[in-house]
Design a protein around this motif. Structure first.
Motif, PDB file in Angstrom:
ATOM      1  N   ARG A  92      13.308  -2.835   4.290  1.00 22.85           N
ATOM      2  CA  ARG A  92      12.690  -2.470   5.579  1.00 22.85           C
ATOM      3  C   ARG A  92      12.748  -0.978   5.874  1.00 22.85           C
ATOM      4  NH1 ARG A  92      11.351  -6.616   8.909  1.00 22.85           N
ATOM      5  NH2 ARG A  92      11.952  -8.709   8.257  1.00 22.85           N
ATOM      6  N   MET A  93      13.353  -0.232   4.999  1.00 24.21           N
ATOM      7  CA  MET A  93      13.441   1.218   5.187  1.00 24.21           C
ATOM      8  C   MET A  93      12.277   1.903   4.490  1.00 24.21           C
ATOM      9  SD  MET A  93      16.701   3.668   4.334  1.00 24.21           S
ATOM     10  CE  MET A  93      17.643   2.973   5.703  1.00 24.21           C
ATOM     11  N   ASP A  94      11.831   3.028   5.034  1.00 20.09           N
ATOM     12  CA  ASP A  94      10.701   3.725   4.417  1.00 20.09           C
ATOM     13  C   ASP A  94      11.093   4.281   3.055  1.00 20.09           C
ATOM     14  OD1 ASP A  94      11.453   6.736   4.759  1.00 20.09           O
ATOM     15  OD2 ASP A  94      11.788   5.874   6.746  1.00 20.09           O
ATOM     16  N   LYS A 140       5.777   4.489   3.992  1.00 26.08           N
ATOM     17  CA  LYS A 140       5.699   3.032   4.030  1.00 26.08           C
ATOM     18  C   LYS A 140       7.066   2.397   3.834  1.00 26.08           C
ATOM     19  CE  LYS A 140       1.039   2.865   1.987  1.00 26.08           C
ATOM     20  NZ  LYS A 140       0.254   2.356   0.829  1.00 26.08           N
ATOM     21  N   ARG A 141       7.202   1.158   4.314  1.00 24.61           N
ATOM     22  CA  ARG A 141       8.403   0.407   4.004  1.00 24.61           C
ATOM     23  C   ARG A 141       8.419   0.080   2.512  1.00 24.61           C
ATOM     24  NH1 ARG A 141       9.396  -4.284   8.603  1.00 24.61           N
ATOM     25  NH2 ARG A 141       9.954  -2.901  10.340  1.00 24.61           N
ATOM     26  N   GLU A 143       9.337  -2.543   1.053  1.00 26.99           N
ATOM     27  CA  GLU A 143       8.897  -3.911   0.786  1.00 26.99           C
ATOM     28  C   GLU A 143       7.373  -4.039   0.711  1.00 26.99           C
ATOM     29  OE1 GLU A 143      10.445  -6.270   3.953  1.00 26.99           O
ATOM     30  OE2 GLU A 143       9.307  -5.231   5.521  1.00 26.99           O
TER      31      GLU A 143
END
Length: 273
Positions: A92-94, A140-141, A143
């Motif tokens: 969930r982190m960029d 972007k994340r 994921e």
């Protein structure tokens, strides 16, 4: 540069790596091959000090790595970056923050808690992503990216450490052939352009031959082959994998053309039955 002498790891009654010995005199791209359970991952984890050595020594530029403790050990781990099969990103982190995690051990606890980094480090992270062809995905994340893109983010995170050695544990095992080639080309480029040592556990013979300067084969924890890609014949491969004459290199190939040919061959056999 790197001297491995009688390196051994036991887990209870089981010996995962048995007296592994080899020397790397200059930066090279080395592939380690062998069937599952041969000891490849354990060997890399000992090199990175993620797994404690049972016996033997690891020397790098005159330093006994197996004797390092505390801050000295953590410093070695920053010089010996690890890339894993499952990427080990924060989903969930960029992307750029994931790359910046490569220098967490150089940051204060407060800066880490609030995800604070100097502009210089952020620019460096984006430059590395650009080098790997994925700079446009920086905000972007993680994921949201494909498997091949995520593995390149993991490579970027390793480069952020500015390591002397990059260890890659089955870096393409979960990727399709196209992404596998992109990832291996990236690692080869890093070796050639930066002069970094790259040691990668691989499960395909064609990949080892195509991208590596040297190939080490392991079987039941022992090194049973150490030579050039040209010396990795089908006969040698059978010995490494403990296979008989039915062993097919095509079954382990990452080359798209080879895979297509194998599919056609299997279809023809099916039609003739």
């Amino acid at each position: 540069m790197l001297q491995i002498d009688q390196l051994t790891k036991t887990f209870g009654a089981k010996t995962a790596v048995k007296a592994a010995t080899f020397t790397v005199e200059k930066p090279a791209m080395i592939g380690i091959i062998g069937r599952s359970g041969a000891g490849k991952s354990t060997l890399l984890r000992m090199l990175n000090c993620l797994t404690e050595v049972s016996a033997g020594t690891i020397m790098f530029d005159g330093v006994d790595v197996t004797a390092l403790r505390g801050a000295a050990k953590r410093n070695w781990q920053s010089q010996c970056a690890m890339i894993f099969q499952q990427f080990n990103l924060v989903p969930r982190m960029d992307v750029v923050s994931n790359v910046l995690h490569g220098i967490l051990n150089r940051r204060s606890t407060l800066a880490t808690m609030f995800n604070l980094y100097p502009d210089e480090d952020i620019h460096k992270a984006i430059a590395i992503l650009d080098r790997l062809g994925i700079a446009e995905h920086a905000p972007k994340r993680a994921e949201a990216l494909s498997g091949g893109q995520q593995q390149r983010v993991a490579i970027a995170r390793a480069l952020m450490q500015d390591p002397k050695i990059i260890l890659a544990d089955e870096p393409i095992a979960s990727l399709d052939p196209m992404n596998a080639q992109v990832v291996m080309q990236s690692l080869r480029q890093i070796h050639e352009e930066d002069g970094r040592m790259v040691i990668a556990n691989l499960h395909t013979l064609d990949t080892a031959r195509r991208y590596c300067d040297r190939v080490i084969g392991m079987r039941d924890g022992k090194i049973v082959f150490d030579g050039t890609p040209d010396q990795l014949t089908t006969g040698v491969a059978r010995d490494i994998y403990g296979a008989d004459e039915t062993f097919s290199e095509a079954a382990t190939s990452t080359e798209i053309e080879t895979l297509n040919a194998e599919v056609v061959k299997l279809a023809e056999v099916a039609e003739s039955v």
